[in-house]
Design a protein around this motif. Sequence first.
Motif, PDB file in Angstrom:
ATOM      1  N   MET A   1       0.831  -1.194   0.000  1.00  0.00           N
ATOM      2  CA  MET A   1       0.000   0.000   0.000  1.00  0.00           C
ATOM      3  C   MET A   1       0.865   1.243   0.000  1.00  0.00           C
ATOM      4  O   MET A   1       1.524   1.551   0.984  1.00  0.00           O
ATOM      5  CB  MET A   1      -0.873  -0.002   1.247  1.00  0.00           C
ATOM      6  N   SER A   2       0.826   1.949  -1.096  1.00  0.00           N
ATOM      7  CA  SER A   2       1.770   3.062  -1.195  1.00  0.00           C
ATOM      8  C   SER A   2       1.328   4.236  -0.328  1.00  0.00           C
ATOM      9  O   SER A   2       2.141   4.913   0.263  1.00  0.00           O
ATOM     10  CB  SER A   2       1.875   3.530  -2.645  1.00  0.00           C
ATOM     11  N   LEU A   3       0.000   4.450  -0.234  1.00  0.00           N
ATOM     12  CA  LEU A   3      -0.438   5.647   0.472  1.00  0.00           C
ATOM     13  C   LEU A   3      -0.234   5.527   1.976  1.00  0.00           C
ATOM     14  O   LEU A   3      -0.273   6.514   2.684  1.00  0.00           O
ATOM     15  CB  LEU A   3      -1.902   5.938   0.172  1.00  0.00           C
ATOM     16  N   GLN A   4      -0.034   4.324   2.471  1.00  0.00           N
ATOM     17  CA  GLN A   4       0.129   4.194   3.915  1.00  0.00           C
ATOM     18  C   GLN A   4       1.595   4.250   4.353  1.00  0.00           C
ATOM     19  O   GLN A   4       1.897   4.153   5.521  1.00  0.00           O
ATOM     20  CB  GLN A   4      -0.495   2.885   4.420  1.00  0.00           C
ATOM     21  N   LYS A   5       2.489   4.400   3.364  1.00  0.00           N
ATOM     22  CA  LYS A   5       3.901   4.514   3.714  1.00  0.00           C
ATOM     23  C   LYS A   5       4.086   5.712   4.646  1.00  0.00           C
ATOM     24  O   LYS A   5       3.484   6.751   4.459  1.00  0.00           O
ATOM     25  CB  LYS A   5       4.732   4.739   2.439  1.00  0.00           C
ATOM     26  N   LYS A   6       4.959   5.538   5.637  1.00  0.00           N
ATOM     27  CA  LYS A   6       5.114   6.637   6.601  1.00  0.00           C
ATOM     28  C   LYS A   6       5.830   7.821   5.963  1.00  0.00           C
ATOM     29  O   LYS A   6       6.646   7.677   5.059  1.00  0.00           O
ATOM     30  CB  LYS A   6       5.903   6.141   7.805  1.00  0.00           C
ATOM     31  N   ASN A   7       5.500   9.004   6.463  1.00  0.00           N
ATOM     32  CA  ASN A   7       6.104  10.209   5.916  1.00  0.00           C
ATOM     33  C   ASN A   7       7.483  10.453   6.511  1.00  0.00           C
ATOM     34  O   ASN A   7       7.726  10.181   7.674  1.00  0.00           O
ATOM     35  CB  ASN A   7       5.215  11.402   6.229  1.00  0.00           C
TER      36      ASN A   7
ATOM     37  N   ALA B  81      -2.896  12.057   3.515  1.00  0.00           N
ATOM     38  CA  ALA B  81      -3.584  10.786   3.261  1.00  0.00           C
ATOM     39  C   ALA B  81      -2.706   9.597   3.610  1.00  0.00           C
ATOM     40  O   ALA B  81      -3.185   8.467   3.684  1.00  0.00           O
ATOM     41  CB  ALA B  81      -4.031  10.722   1.806  1.00  0.00           C
ATOM     42  N   ARG B  82      -1.392   9.806   3.765  1.00  0.00           N
ATOM     43  CA  ARG B  82      -0.502   8.688   4.098  1.00  0.00           C
ATOM     44  C   ARG B  82      -0.346   8.492   5.591  1.00  0.00           C
ATOM     45  O   ARG B  82       0.331   7.571   6.025  1.00  0.00           O
ATOM     46  CB  ARG B  82       0.880   8.931   3.473  1.00  0.00           C
ATOM     47  N   GLU B  83      -0.919   9.386   6.380  1.00  0.00           N
ATOM     48  CA  GLU B  83      -0.785   9.261   7.827  1.00  0.00           C
ATOM     49  C   GLU B  83      -1.828   8.283   8.375  1.00  0.00           C
ATOM     50  O   GLU B  83      -2.725   7.857   7.672  1.00  0.00           O
ATOM     51  CB  GLU B  83      -0.988  10.634   8.477  1.00  0.00           C
ATOM     52  N   ASN B 178      -6.807   1.211  -3.323  1.00  0.00           N
ATOM     53  CA  ASN B 178      -5.429   0.755  -3.213  1.00  0.00           C
ATOM     54  C   ASN B 178      -5.081  -0.366  -4.179  1.00  0.00           C
ATOM     55  O   ASN B 178      -3.942  -0.486  -4.609  1.00  0.00           O
ATOM     56  CB  ASN B 178      -5.148   0.288  -1.787  1.00  0.00           C
ATOM     57  N   GLU B 182      -1.673  -1.043  -6.383  1.00  0.00           N
ATOM     58  CA  GLU B 182      -0.921  -2.298  -6.347  1.00  0.00           C
ATOM     59  C   GLU B 182      -0.826  -2.892  -7.736  1.00  0.00           C
ATOM     60  O   GLU B 182       0.227  -3.365  -8.158  1.00  0.00           O
ATOM     61  CB  GLU B 182      -1.609  -3.291  -5.401  1.00  0.00           C
ATOM     62  N   ARG B 185       1.749  -1.167  -9.728  1.00  0.00           N
ATOM     63  CA  ARG B 185       3.104  -1.536  -9.337  1.00  0.00           C
ATOM     64  C   ARG B 185       3.442  -2.954  -9.797  1.00  0.00           C
ATOM     65  O   ARG B 185       4.539  -3.211 -10.251  1.00  0.00           O
ATOM     66  CB  ARG B 185       3.278  -1.391  -7.823  1.00  0.00           C
TER      67      ARG B 185
END
Lengths: 296, 285
Positions: A1-7, B81-83, B178, B182, B185
């Motif tokens: 999951m790319s969007l959940q990668k930490k900042n 959105a990634r947090e 998501n 995926e 990728r």
Amino acid sequence: MSLQKKNGVLNRLFMGLVFLFLYAPIFLLIVFSFNAGNSSVVWKGFSLHWYVELFQDRLIMQSIYTTLLVSLLATAIATVAGTFASIGFYAMRRRWRDPLMTVNSIPMMNADIVTGVSLCLLFVAVFGLWNEFAENYRLTFSLFGAVYRITFPRLTLGFGTLLIAHISFNIPYVILSVGPKLRQMDKNLVDAAQDLGCTWFQAFWKVILPEIMPGIVSGALIAFTMSVDDFVISYFTAGSATSTLAMAIYGMTKKRVSPEINAVSTLLFVTVLALLVIVNVREARAEKAAAAQRFD
Amino acid sequence: MKKNKRSLLAVPYVVWMALFVVAPIIMVVVYAFSTASGGFTLDNFTRMGTYTVIFTRSFKLALIATAVCLLIGYPLSYIMAREGPRFQRVGMMLIMLPMWVNFLLRTYSWMSILEKNGLINQFFSAIGLFDLINAVFGTNIEYFHMIGTQGAVVLGMVYNYLPFMILPIYSVIVKLDNSLLEAARDLGANSTAVFRKVIFPLSLPGILSGVTMVFVPSVSTFAISRLLGGGTQMLLGDLIEQQFLGGAYNPHLGSAIALVMMLIVIVCMWVMNHFGEGEEQAVML
């Protein structure tokens, strides 16, 4: 999951800077509401002086009263009218509903100044005709030998026009948030209630209303926020004698702004912050409880 | 109650809309095409030529403000959105919270930051920046002139309308599927390609509605330019306001300009509906 990668640190720093940008002026506003001097740049020591002044300032208190009154009335009327209107829209055929929904969205899409100016034009024109009529005609009739004369009142921009304007720009937001709830509702529920002997009104009260309640509440909240926050439309429709808080602030910025205004905004900000925190904590708790139930 | 009977519930509001939404717009159109004595004319539109400077300035400043909002708002929404979910909830609350402080107050606060002896100038003089500049360039400045510049007006627009850009973009990005990312990728796209070919195109509806929600209030504002522009940076909003409530009373010219502004909004809406399917949720936050 790319969007959940930490900042990374840089991303977090960027976020921090944006929040600093958003909050620095508000922070400053709050700090200087406690200033002993009357400047909003030079700090002269801590004092609650401006809060005391605020409650003694008739102009500001009057405008706060007007703002709250018009917002509460407009929200109440718009919520009821908007709820019924969306039930009506929902029962219509698409052919009728779609154009009406487009008209409904005009006040939301249009620039505030255009909405304000167009309402101002309408009110001035209609009142002009009416006042001409009122000046030239009066109702005279005799009853039991005495002659009565009724003169028509002159109409000007004021609280009434302000209220009409607020109702007009609030209803679309109510419809926008009630509509989706109506669409999600199971259509058979109303039929079932009526088959079981409910009148339509009972079905509305006991079935429809509880189902769409969340939409009504959020619509009312949006409407109230819009009303309290509005400056431009009020400015064009309230006339010269009536003034909302936003108009009072604007009037002051032309000369010198009194730190009393900082005190008002601090009080408002703290109230909103407290409300938001309560709502969020309650929501989070409810979610936790729901999650716990699921695992039981 | 039958379905078609139930639709009668909307009748009062339809009448209301006719009176207070449609009729006012008809008034604007009538005023825009008429003279004070009531005859038909196109003068109000040709007279706008005198104000070309104000038109170009309005568009220029609104476009710059929109671009800056996009440049700040898009990365911020993406990062947000990634947090984790709790961070996102608090973060979005923090972004919406300033909107509850009246925009006039927030703008006024910027006035006291940018003033001649405002906080920024105080800070610079405290660290000796002005002495340094004066020593190096042989100038004699005591403060930076910021109020009354176009930069200050743009700053005010960006500050007030940035949340309008962030919210729709964020709500689109956070709902991205998501499995699509995926799949991209798995099919060999690197992260740049995923962004360029999947994330960005899918977030376009959010961008479009954000751009509209920033551009329309920016191009029509009059309070921000009055407060931060110091009266020297007149915009379209100021021009309209002057025709109705100011010294230059001329509702016919004012209506003509308001009509032009309505056309701008219609064009924005058309672009949005044409290129951004499903933007409705984004607008609704």
